[in-house]
Design an enzyme around this catalytic site. Structure first.
Site, PDB file in Angstrom:
ATOM      1  CG  ASN A   1      -6.097  -0.365 -38.555  1.00 18.48           C
ATOM      2  OD1 ASN A   1      -7.018  -0.254 -37.748  1.00 18.48           O
ATOM      3  ND2 ASN A   1      -6.255  -0.280 -39.864  1.00 18.48           N
TER       4      ASN A   1
ATOM      5  CG  ASP B   1     -13.125  -1.537 -37.980  1.00 24.89           C
ATOM      6  OD1 ASP B   1     -12.387  -1.197 -38.946  1.00 24.89           O
ATOM      7  OD2 ASP B   1     -13.464  -2.721 -37.791  1.00 24.89           O
TER       8      ASP B   1
ATOM      9  CD  GLU C   1      -6.079   4.470 -44.943  1.00 23.63           C
ATOM     10  OE1 GLU C   1      -6.721   3.401 -45.187  1.00 23.63           O
ATOM     11  OE2 GLU C   1      -4.856   4.538 -45.050  1.00 23.63           O
TER      12      GLU C   1
END
Lengths: 412, 243
Positions: A287, A296, A322
């Site tokens: 991220n 994503d 996650e």
């Protein structure tokens, strides 16, 4: 239709009843005429016949009486009878009485021996015949009236039968129309309503001719359309409530529900079952380095890979962030380890792709626990411990929790 | 006119009940000097065609009747005044009588008979009539010289004594007079008169204040003419059928 039929029937029935009333009136009139006119008239005719006979006997006395006095008395009686108003009412009696009176008046002055007996016998025979005729005339008239009455009664009988037939035809028609236009459409509506299902197409409904039934059918079509819309909305809401919007996998709550069902089934039948929890390694760095969109995308790619790789009976859900949770029904930990191994292999072979097309290698740590004969919450907690051990042991591996303690057996 | 039975029954009730507990007896005017219609027989009993018809009518109406002798002259006045419920006296139905009393339906028809010596036409000589009859009225109206008597037998006496030379009488009475042994020797000739003023419907007269009795009487006349009672009485008193 029923109104028209009813009106026509009522019109015809009323007409027939009126005709019956006319016949009945005719009978009543004939009876009244018989009572008030015919019977008195018949009796008067018989009295007149009796007077003709008296006239004849009087004439006989006029011609045969031995003395003048008796002849005069008899002639007086003959003249009274001949002059009586009742004798003058009928032209036949009037003429014959006048002839008798005239004949006797002429002969009364002559001696009995000089009388033309043959001429008198001829008149006498006519008097008897006329008396006979008068005696039966009343009966003849009564018979004529009775014939008319009989005819009227006969007519009444026919009309009554006709009326009954008409009533029968009307009832049969009414029943047929009721059945065809009301009962059958209602039965069809009942069948349609009984089997109405929002997920099934609407059964064929032929358009009914009656406006009211047609309106009900149209309402059923609208009702079915509304049911379908509601079902679609419900399905969408259900999907929203149970599915993780990013990955398309069941969300945590839905997964827990599915898992509970599988656990209960396994427990009920004493079958092996294994649970697991997976966590993408170093996802925060992905991220941070590539942005949340890539993060994503990585999550979606992993979810797709899981959905493609696992068996249909296996359940997986996004557990949070996650983290993903698994449940493997009818599966021992050893078999589950093989499945996880295949998944990790496929992940290594088909890593997620970055927007520029380059591969982004991703690894996943797994914790598995044997849930056979145990509760879901405890099994998941053990799998979670195993996951932490996998993380602690360097990630990219699968750890199977040991069955009797919080320790786990790392798997390469 | 036929009334429903319940109307007749109610009328009978109203007619018979007021003011008296006992069954009412109808007062009926009759003549007692006019054979064969109405006279006193050798036993002193009132009888004759009209008297027996009266009894038959009262029986048909289910009431008791009391015959009361009266002169012909008084019949219409007395019935009109209500002295009698009805009169069993043969009256030709004339407008004057219908204006004063209720006339029943005709129960027979009559003509009149003029008696005189042979060769004398009606009205040519002094004529005896019964006071109050249509014959008296007719003779007067035609300017005949008449002598009026209260009773029929007075006419016989007058004829025998020569006080009158002729008589004008109704049909049935004339038949009886013609056969009277006292009259036979006179050798009277008869002339039958069918003038509408001397012939026609013969009725009973009813108290004008009792229309319900009038209706019942008419009904009773129908009944006795249907059931044979009328004809049986006819045969007893008249040598031919009255109709």
């Amino acid at each position: 239709m029923l109104a028209v039929l009813g009106s026509v029937f009522a019109l015809v029935a009323v007409s027939l009843v009126l005709l019956l009333a006319v016949d009945q009136r005719l009978v009543t009139d004939v009876v009244a005429r018989l009572h008030d006119e015919m019977v008195p008239w018949t009796l008067e005719r018989q009295r007149l016949a009796r007077n003709l006979e008296e006239l004849r006997l009087g004439g006989q006395r006029v011609l045969t009486a031995p003395d003048v006095t008796a002849r005069d008395d008899a002639l007086f009686l003959v003249r009274v009878l001949a002059a009586h108003p009742s004798m003058g009412e009928d032209p036949r009696t009037a003429a014959l009485a006048a002839e008798v009176e005239s004949f006797l008046a002429q002969r009364s002055t002559t001696s009995p021996g000089a009388v033309d007996i043959k001429a008198w016998e001829a008149i006498s025979a006519r008097l008897r015949l006329l008396a006979d005729d008068l005696s039966v005339e009343g009966g003849q008239r009564v018979s004529t009236e009775l014939d008319r009455m009989t005819e009227a009664v006969e007519q009444t009988r026919y009309k009554l039968v006709l009326n009954l037939v008409l009533v029968g035809v009307f009832l049969a028609s009414a029943l047929f129309i009721l059945r065809h236009y009301l009962i059958q459409p209602l039965q069809r509506i009942h069948r349609v309503l009984s089997s109405l299902d929002a997920r099934e197409p609407l059964p064929d409904m032929s358009s009914a001719p009656m406006a009211e039934i047609h309106a009900v059918e149209e309402a059923i079509v609208r009702f079915h359309a509304t049911l379908r819309e509601n079902e679609d909305v419900r399905l969408k809401l259900e999907c929203l409530a149970t599915t993780d919007s990013l990955t398309g996998l069941p969300n945590r709550r839905h997964f827990l529900g599915q898992a509970a069902e599988e656990m209960a089934r396994a427990l009920r039948y004493g079958r092996p079952i294994t649970v697991g929890i997976a966590d993408l390694d170093h996802f925060k760095q992905v991220n941070d380095r590539f942005g949340h969109a890539v993060g994503d995308h990585v999550l979606q790619s992993f979810a797709n890979l899981v959905a493609e790789t696992l068996r249909q009976t296996d359940r997986v859900g996004r557990y949070g962030g996650e983290e993903f949770a698994f449940i493997f029904p009818e599966t021992t930990p050893a078999e589950a380890l093989r499945l996880i191994g295949r998944l990790r292999q496929r992940l290594a072979e088909t890593p997620p792709r970055l927007p520029d097309g380059s591969a982004l290698p991703v690894t996943v740590s797994f914790g598995l626990a044997d849930a056979t004969g145990r509760d879901l919450e405890g099994s998941l907690a053990q799998a979670d411990i195993a996951l932490y051990q996998a993380k602690g042991s360097g990630r990219d591996r699968c750890v199977l929790a040991s069955p009797d303690s919080s320790t786990a057996v790392p798997q390469p | 006119m036929n009334f429903p039975r319940w109307v007749v029954a109610l009328a009978l009730l109203v007619y018979l009940l007021p003011g008296q507990a006992a069954e009412k007896v109808l007062r009926v005017a009759v003549l007692n000097h006019s054979p064969p219609m109405s006279y006193t027989d050798e036993a002193g009993r009132l009888t004759g065609f009209n008297v027996e018809v009266m009894y038959a009518l009262c029986e048909a109406m289910g009431v008791k009747c009391e015959p009361v002798p009266v002169t012909l002259e008084r019949v219409v006045d007395a019935v009109a005044a209500g002295e009698f419920d009805f009169a069993a006296v043969s009256l030709l139905s004339t407008p004057e009588r219908r204006a004063r009393v209720l006339m029943s339906k005709p129960y027979y028809r009559s003509i009149s008979v003029w008696f005189a010596r042979p060769g004398i036409a009606p009205g040519e000589v002094s004529t005896g009539v019964v006071r109050g009859g249509v014959q008296a009225r007719y003779a007067q109206a035609h300017g005949w010289k008449t002598t009026q008597f209260e009773r029929r037998d007075e006419i016989i006496t007058a004829l025998l004594s020569g006080t009158v030379e002729a008589a004008l009488l109704p049909m049935a009475t004339a038949v009886a007079l013609r056969q009277d042994p006292l009259i036979r020797p006179l050798g009277l000739a008869s002339t039958l008169l069918r003038d509408p003023q001397l012939a026609g419907d013969v009725c009973l007269s009813v108290n004008p204040r009792t229309p319900e009795l009038h209706a019942r009487l008419n009904d009773a006349i129908d009944r006795i003419k249907r059931d044979g009672r009328f004809d049986r009485i006819n045969s007893r008193f008249i040598p031919f059928r009255l109709q």
